[in-house]
Design a protein around this motif. Sequence first.
Motif, mmCIF file in Angstrom:
data_model
loop_
_atom_site.group_PDB
_atom_site.id
_atom_site.type_symbol
_atom_site.label_atom_id
_atom_site.label_comp_id
_atom_site.label_asym_id
_atom_site.label_seq_id
_atom_site.Cartn_x
_atom_site.Cartn_y
_atom_site.Cartn_z
ATOM 1 N N TRP A 1 0.974 -1.297 0.093
ATOM 2 C CA TRP A 1 -0.074 0.128 0.048
ATOM 3 C C TRP A 1 0.998 1.070 0.028
ATOM 4 O O TRP A 1 2.130 1.164 0.721
ATOM 5 C CB TRP A 1 -0.912 0.137 1.162
ATOM 6 C CG TRP A 1 -2.099 -0.963 1.402
ATOM 7 C CD1 TRP A 1 -1.728 -2.305 1.816
ATOM 8 C CD2 TRP A 1 -3.382 -0.752 1.019
ATOM 9 N NE1 TRP A 1 -2.941 -2.901 1.640
ATOM 10 C CE2 TRP A 1 -4.097 -2.018 1.174
ATOM 11 C CE3 TRP A 1 -4.324 0.294 0.724
ATOM 12 C CZ2 TRP A 1 -5.339 -2.160 1.080
ATOM 13 C CZ3 TRP A 1 -5.392 0.040 0.244
ATOM 14 C CH2 TRP A 1 -6.124 -1.029 0.527
ATOM 15 N N SER B 1 1.331 -1.902 -5.233
ATOM 16 C CA SER B 1 -0.165 -2.311 -4.951
ATOM 17 C C SER B 1 -0.752 -1.135 -4.558
ATOM 18 O O SER B 1 -0.569 -0.644 -3.640
ATOM 19 C CB SER B 1 -0.054 -3.485 -4.208
ATOM 20 O OG SER B 1 -1.534 -4.066 -4.078
ATOM 21 N N ASN B 2 -2.348 -1.112 -4.992
ATOM 22 C CA ASN B 2 -3.007 -0.178 -4.497
ATOM 23 C C ASN B 2 -2.626 1.272 -4.670
ATOM 24 O O ASN B 2 -3.030 2.271 -3.836
ATOM 25 C CB ASN B 2 -3.342 -0.215 -3.035
ATOM 26 C CG ASN B 2 -3.920 -1.504 -2.428
ATOM 27 O OD1 ASN B 2 -5.004 -1.743 -2.924
ATOM 28 N ND2 ASN B 2 -3.236 -2.580 -1.815
ATOM 29 N N LEU C 1 -2.714 4.762 -6.291
ATOM 30 C CA LEU C 1 -3.760 5.651 -7.251
ATOM 31 C C LEU C 1 -2.822 6.646 -8.342
ATOM 32 O O LEU C 1 -1.396 6.490 -8.155
ATOM 33 C CB LEU C 1 -4.641 6.522 -6.563
ATOM 34 C CG LEU C 1 -5.304 5.678 -5.562
ATOM 35 C CD1 LEU C 1 -6.159 6.666 -4.645
ATOM 36 C CD2 LEU C 1 -6.442 4.750 -5.958
ATOM 37 N N ASN D 1 0.649 -2.699 -11.214
ATOM 38 C CA ASN D 1 0.134 -2.193 -10.141
ATOM 39 C C ASN D 1 -1.060 -2.931 -9.771
ATOM 40 O O ASN D 1 -2.039 -3.305 -10.700
ATOM 41 C CB ASN D 1 -0.591 -0.678 -10.558
ATOM 42 C CG ASN D 1 -1.168 -0.067 -9.465
ATOM 43 O OD1 ASN D 1 -0.890 -0.347 -8.325
ATOM 44 N ND2 ASN D 1 -2.011 1.031 -9.756
ATOM 45 N N ILE E 1 -4.358 -3.746 -8.044
ATOM 46 C CA ILE E 1 -5.555 -2.890 -7.658
ATOM 47 C C ILE E 1 -6.669 -3.752 -7.299
ATOM 48 O O ILE E 1 -6.798 -4.941 -8.076
ATOM 49 C CB ILE E 1 -5.658 -1.667 -8.287
ATOM 50 C CG1 ILE E 1 -6.001 -2.191 -9.901
ATOM 51 C CG2 ILE E 1 -4.599 -0.881 -8.189
ATOM 52 C CD1 ILE E 1 -6.451 -1.153 -10.733
ATOM 53 N N GLU E 2 -7.586 -3.316 -6.499
ATOM 54 C CA GLU E 2 -8.893 -3.736 -6.473
ATOM 55 C C GLU E 2 -9.635 -3.617 -7.918
ATOM 56 O O GLU E 2 -9.995 -2.338 -8.386
ATOM 57 C CB GLU E 2 -9.735 -3.228 -5.399
ATOM 58 C CG GLU E 2 -11.331 -3.768 -5.293
ATOM 59 C CD GLU E 2 -12.123 -3.370 -4.176
ATOM 60 O OE1 GLU E 2 -13.319 -3.586 -4.372
ATOM 61 O OE2 GLU E 2 -11.725 -2.424 -3.299
ATOM 62 N N GLN F 1 -12.277 0.938 -11.910
ATOM 63 C CA GLN F 1 -11.021 1.844 -11.906
ATOM 64 C C GLN F 1 -10.459 1.884 -13.290
ATOM 65 O O GLN F 1 -9.193 1.839 -13.528
ATOM 66 C CB GLN F 1 -10.057 1.312 -10.922
ATOM 67 C CG GLN F 1 -10.503 1.317 -9.548
ATOM 68 C CD GLN F 1 -9.444 1.116 -8.356
ATOM 69 O OE1 GLN F 1 -8.880 2.462 -8.155
ATOM 70 N NE2 GLN F 1 -8.945 0.032 -7.935
ATOM 71 N N ARG G 1 -16.797 0.140 -4.545
ATOM 72 C CA ARG G 1 -15.428 -0.682 -3.980
ATOM 73 C C ARG G 1 -15.570 -1.120 -2.481
ATOM 74 O O ARG G 1 -16.794 -1.230 -1.773
ATOM 75 C CB ARG G 1 -14.819 0.755 -3.333
ATOM 76 C CG ARG G 1 -13.325 0.399 -2.521
ATOM 77 C CD ARG G 1 -12.928 1.736 -1.958
ATOM 78 N NE ARG G 1 -12.820 2.634 -2.725
ATOM 79 C CZ ARG G 1 -11.360 2.843 -3.355
ATOM 80 N NH1 ARG G 1 -10.643 1.823 -3.347
ATOM 81 N NH2 ARG G 1 -11.130 4.235 -3.813
ATOM 82 N N PRO H 1 -7.183 3.948 -1.047
ATOM 83 C CA PRO H 1 -5.531 3.926 -0.750
ATOM 84 C C PRO H 1 -5.277 5.288 -0.675
ATOM 85 O O PRO H 1 -4.067 5.489 -0.124
ATOM 86 C CB PRO H 1 -5.155 3.441 -2.173
ATOM 87 C CG PRO H 1 -5.959 2.461 -2.683
ATOM 88 C CD PRO H 1 -7.583 2.985 -2.230
#
Length: 273
Positions: A105, A135-136, A138, A156, A158-159, A166, A260, A265
Amino acid sequence: MTDISLNNGVTVPQLGFGVFQVPPEDTQRIVEDALAAGYRHIDTAAAYRNEAGVGAALAASGIPREDLFITTKLRNGDQGRAKDAYRDSLQALGLDFVDLYLIHWPVPSQELYVQAWKEMERLYAGKEIRAIGVSNFLADHLDTLLASSDVVPAVNQIELHPSYQQAELASKGRALGIAVEAYSPLGQGGDLKGNAVTAVAQAHDATAAQVVLAWHLAAGTIAIPKSADSARMRENFAASSLTLTDNEFSSITALERGARIGSDPAVAAFSQL
C-alpha cells in the motif's frame, strides 16, 4: 495459460492464485491443491503471515523453480527497511528470489513509499528480484513515484472487478507500461449474481466465476482469484479456455457501479500490516 509480458520482458501467467486471508495452518495444503490444479503463479504478502506455508507447498510440489512465478509484498510497517524485509520474505518462502515484489500500500501518511521504492530499485539492479511493482497505488501516487524513480513499476495490483473497474487508473497504468493486476477479481463473490453474468454463463455452460475471470483475461488484466476448495480452483483455472463475444464482454463491462469493497488507498494507513 496465457502469459503477460511485463515492461522488462519478464512473463507472468495471466491467471494466478491468491492467498489473502488464507490461515497459515491451511496455506500449504491449499497452495498444493492450487499447484495440482495447474496454477503456476502464486501471490502472497508478508502481511498475510502465510509465506512459510506457500514456501512449504512450493518445495513439496517438486515443480522446477523456473516454471513458477511467485509474488510477495512489502509490509506497510517495513517501508523504512525494504531490503531487510525482502530478505525476511525470502527466508520465510525458502527461495533465493521472487519473481515480483510489490509495495503493498502507498500509505501516503508515512511518506516512505518513495524511499522503499529506491531500495527496491537497488535490489532489482542487483538482480535479486526479477521485477518490482506496486499495489493499491492511485494516479497521484504513481506520479510521485515516477518523478523520482529510475524504474517504472512492472505491475500495479489494484481492486478490480466488474462492479468496480477503476478504468481511468488502469488506462493510465497501461499507457505508462504498467501491467494491471486485479485482486478481488470476482468482487469477493458479489459480482457473480448479476443478470449479465448469469446469462453469459448459461450461454457457455460455464460458471459465473469463469465468465468474470474470462472477462478479466480478455481485457488483458492479470487476475488472482482465491479459493480453499480444490474443485472450485479447477473450475476457475478453466476460465482460460472460455472466449467471450464482444457483446458478452461489453455486457460485463456495463456492470460498473463504483462498488469498492476494500479500503481507499488515498487515506488507508494500515501501518500495523
